[in-house]
Design a protein around this motif. Structure first.
Motif, PDB file in Angstrom:
ATOM      1  N   ASP A 234      -6.572 -17.481 -12.851  1.00 25.30           N
ATOM      2  CA  ASP A 234      -7.145 -18.773 -12.499  1.00 25.30           C
ATOM      3  C   ASP A 234      -7.669 -18.789 -11.073  1.00 25.30           C
ATOM      4  N   ARG A 235      -6.914 -18.183 -10.131  1.00 24.57           N
ATOM      5  CA  ARG A 235      -7.273 -18.272  -8.726  1.00 24.57           C
ATOM      6  C   ARG A 235      -8.227 -17.170  -8.269  1.00 24.57           C
ATOM      7  N   VAL A 236      -8.139 -16.001  -8.878  1.00 29.95           N
ATOM      8  CA  VAL A 236      -8.976 -14.871  -8.454  1.00 29.95           C
ATOM      9  C   VAL A 236     -10.214 -14.735  -9.332  1.00 29.95           C
ATOM     10  N   TRP A 237     -10.014 -14.870 -10.640  1.00 28.94           N
ATOM     11  CA  TRP A 237     -11.143 -14.715 -11.566  1.00 28.94           C
ATOM     12  C   TRP A 237     -11.889 -16.036 -11.780  1.00 28.94           C
ATOM     13  N   GLY A 238     -11.191 -17.141 -11.617  1.00 32.33           N
ATOM     14  CA  GLY A 238     -11.833 -18.442 -11.774  1.00 32.33           C
ATOM     15  C   GLY A 238     -11.933 -18.846 -13.224  1.00 32.33           C
ATOM     16  N   ASP A 239     -13.056 -18.586 -13.837  1.00 35.93           N
ATOM     17  CA  ASP A 239     -13.279 -18.933 -15.234  1.00 35.93           C
ATOM     18  C   ASP A 239     -12.757 -17.788 -16.088  1.00 35.93           C
ATOM     19  N   HIS A 240     -11.503 -17.921 -16.557  1.00 38.85           N
ATOM     20  CA  HIS A 240     -10.883 -16.786 -17.256  1.00 38.85           C
ATOM     21  C   HIS A 240     -10.697 -17.053 -18.742  1.00 38.85           C
ATOM     22  N   VAL A 241     -11.496 -17.938 -19.294  1.00 37.39           N
ATOM     23  CA  VAL A 241     -11.315 -18.274 -20.701  1.00 37.39           C
ATOM     24  C   VAL A 241     -11.475 -17.053 -21.604  1.00 37.39           C
ATOM     25  N   PHE A 242     -12.260 -16.053 -21.172  1.00 38.33           N
ATOM     26  CA  PHE A 242     -12.501 -14.883 -22.022  1.00 38.33           C
ATOM     27  C   PHE A 242     -11.767 -13.634 -21.529  1.00 38.33           C
ATOM     28  N   ILE A 243     -10.997 -13.761 -20.472  1.00 41.26           N
ATOM     29  CA  ILE A 243     -10.405 -12.576 -19.851  1.00 41.26           C
ATOM     30  C   ILE A 243      -8.920 -12.478 -20.196  1.00 41.26           C
ATOM     31  N   GLU A 244      -8.485 -11.290 -20.571  1.00 44.19           N
ATOM     32  CA  GLU A 244      -7.095 -11.091 -20.972  1.00 44.19           C
ATOM     33  C   GLU A 244      -6.202 -10.827 -19.765  1.00 44.19           C
ATOM     34  N   GLU A 245      -4.922 -11.207 -19.891  1.00 40.40           N
ATOM     35  CA  GLU A 245      -3.983 -11.016 -18.788  1.00 40.40           C
ATOM     36  C   GLU A 245      -3.787  -9.539 -18.459  1.00 40.40           C
ATOM     37  N   ARG A 246      -3.990  -8.677 -19.450  1.00 47.74           N
ATOM     38  CA  ARG A 246      -3.863  -7.233 -19.231  1.00 47.74           C
ATOM     39  C   ARG A 246      -4.831  -6.767 -18.130  1.00 47.74           C
ATOM     40  N   THR A 247      -5.952  -7.469 -17.994  1.00 47.47           N
ATOM     41  CA  THR A 247      -6.937  -7.138 -16.970  1.00 47.47           C
ATOM     42  C   THR A 247      -6.316  -7.171 -15.582  1.00 47.47           C
ATOM     43  N   VAL A 248      -5.409  -8.119 -15.341  1.00 47.45           N
ATOM     44  CA  VAL A 248      -4.761  -8.231 -14.028  1.00 47.45           C
ATOM     45  C   VAL A 248      -4.001  -6.954 -13.704  1.00 47.45           C
ATOM     46  N   ASP A 249      -3.268  -6.420 -14.687  1.00 46.31           N
ATOM     47  CA  ASP A 249      -2.472  -5.204 -14.463  1.00 46.31           C
ATOM     48  C   ASP A 249      -3.366  -4.033 -14.066  1.00 46.31           C
ATOM     49  N   VAL A 250      -4.522  -3.923 -14.727  1.00 47.72           N
ATOM     50  CA  VAL A 250      -5.440  -2.830 -14.420  1.00 47.72           C
ATOM     51  C   VAL A 250      -5.931  -2.925 -12.976  1.00 47.72           C
ATOM     52  N   HIS A 251      -6.311  -4.122 -12.535  1.00 48.03           N
ATOM     53  CA  HIS A 251      -6.832  -4.276 -11.182  1.00 48.03           C
ATOM     54  C   HIS A 251      -5.738  -4.147 -10.125  1.00 48.03           C
ATOM     55  N   VAL A 252      -4.512  -4.573 -10.437  1.00 51.97           N
ATOM     56  CA  VAL A 252      -3.396  -4.364  -9.500  1.00 51.97           C
ATOM     57  C   VAL A 252      -3.145  -2.870  -9.325  1.00 51.97           C
ATOM     58  N   LYS A 253      -3.198  -2.125 -10.443  1.00 55.77           N
ATOM     59  CA  LYS A 253      -3.015  -0.670 -10.376  1.00 55.77           C
ATOM     60  C   LYS A 253      -4.078  -0.042  -9.483  1.00 55.77           C
ATOM     61  N   ARG A 254      -5.340  -0.460  -9.650  1.00 53.67           N
ATOM     62  CA  ARG A 254      -6.421   0.089  -8.836  1.00 53.67           C
ATOM     63  C   ARG A 254      -6.255  -0.308  -7.364  1.00 53.67           C
ATOM     64  N   LEU A 255      -5.779  -1.529  -7.128  1.00 55.35           N
ATOM     65  CA  LEU A 255      -5.557  -1.976  -5.748  1.00 55.35           C
ATOM     66  C   LEU A 255      -4.471  -1.136  -5.087  1.00 55.35           C
ATOM     67  N   ARG A 256      -3.383  -0.905  -5.794  1.00 54.70           N
ATOM     68  CA  ARG A 256      -2.306  -0.074  -5.238  1.00 54.70           C
ATOM     69  C   ARG A 256      -2.798   1.342  -4.924  1.00 54.70           C
ATOM     70  N   GLU A 257      -3.577   1.901  -5.841  1.00 54.42           N
ATOM     71  CA  GLU A 257      -4.084   3.258  -5.622  1.00 54.42           C
ATOM     72  C   GLU A 257      -4.952   3.312  -4.360  1.00 54.42           C
ATOM     73  N   ALA A 258      -5.753   2.277  -4.134  1.00 54.01           N
ATOM     74  CA  ALA A 258      -6.606   2.246  -2.946  1.00 54.01           C
ATOM     75  C   ALA A 258      -5.776   2.099  -1.681  1.00 54.01           C
ATOM     76  N   LEU A 259      -4.688   1.324  -1.763  1.00 56.80           N
ATOM     77  CA  LEU A 259      -3.841   1.077  -0.580  1.00 56.80           C
ATOM     78  C   LEU A 259      -2.966   2.273  -0.215  1.00 56.80           C
TER      79      LEU A 259
END
Length: 233
Positions: free
Chosen positions: A180-205
């Protein structure tokens, strides 16, 4: 007017997408394969790419990875189209750098909604001030993240995610709240998407030993902590 590049080898689908996007007020360029798509991107950087997974020659998946690895196209928003509906395929598409994922067959209204949502999320936050948490510094004005002078390269979604975490440190956020806060309009986006982007963020950090600042709170979600135990020497 936002410029959209549609990379699709099936001419009927490409034309249908093109007609609907133009009707919605977008400027549209078509490419039938990865080589043509690269030529168009080299010519004029689009505001967003609608990219088919299965292309003749180089796949859309490989092209997305290529763009994410190049400085000029690192933050290029990508919505991937595919006939593959399995979760492992969706994760592969997101891991390759796609900001969103749409399975064929799809409605043009759904595609338009996703395009508008991705473009809204891309809106600059240049007026926001820099944030410093535990020595990790994020500057929305320059879109740079660094620690002790070492810069961290992030895609646009990971940048927004980290910005939200850093402006709300120590608080636990559920996947639904993050959508809701990062993606905004998330009516079509699955919660699994968050896990993927958190994983990528950790890898970058990992580059600046800050990957453990992003904590998983079992059964609740994620939080960013500035506790010294989360910072490696």
């Amino acid at each position: 007017m936002s410029r959209i590049l549609v990379v699709e080898d099936e001419s009927a689908i490409a034309e249908l997408i093109s007609i609907n996007l133009r009707h919605a007020g977008f400027e549209v360029t078509l490419a039938g394969n990865a080589e043509q798509a690269q030529l168009e991107v080299d010519r004029v950087l689009p505001d967003l790419v609608v990219l088919d997974w299965m292309l003749p020659g180089q796949t859309g998946l490989a092209l997305a990875r290529q763009w994410r690895g190049a400085t000029r196209t690192r933050e290029l928003p990508i919505i991937m189209l595919t006939a593959r509906a399995e979760e492992v395929d969706k994760v592969s598409g997101l891991d390759a750098g796609a900001d969103d994922y749409l399975t064929k067959p799809f409605s043009t209204n759904e595609l338009l909604a996703r395009i508008r949502a991705v473009l809204r999320r891309k809106a600059p936050e240049a007026l926001d001030s820099a944030v410093d948490v535990g020595g990790l510094v994020l500057d929305p004005g320059t879109r740079r993240v660094s620690r002790e002078g070492v810069e961290v390269k992030l895609g646009p979604t990971e940048f927004r995610l980290l910005h939200f975490f850093m402006t709300h440190p120590e608080r636990v956020h559920s996947r639904s709240q993050l959508l809701d806060r990062v993606w905004g309009d998330h009516v079509f986006i699955e919660e699994r998407t968050v896990d993927v982007h958190v994983k990528r963020l950790r890898e970058a950090l990992e580059k600046v030993n800050c990957q453990r600042m992003i904590e998983t709170v079992r059964g609740a979600g994620y939080r960013l902590t500035q506790q010294s135990s989360a910072l490696s020497a």
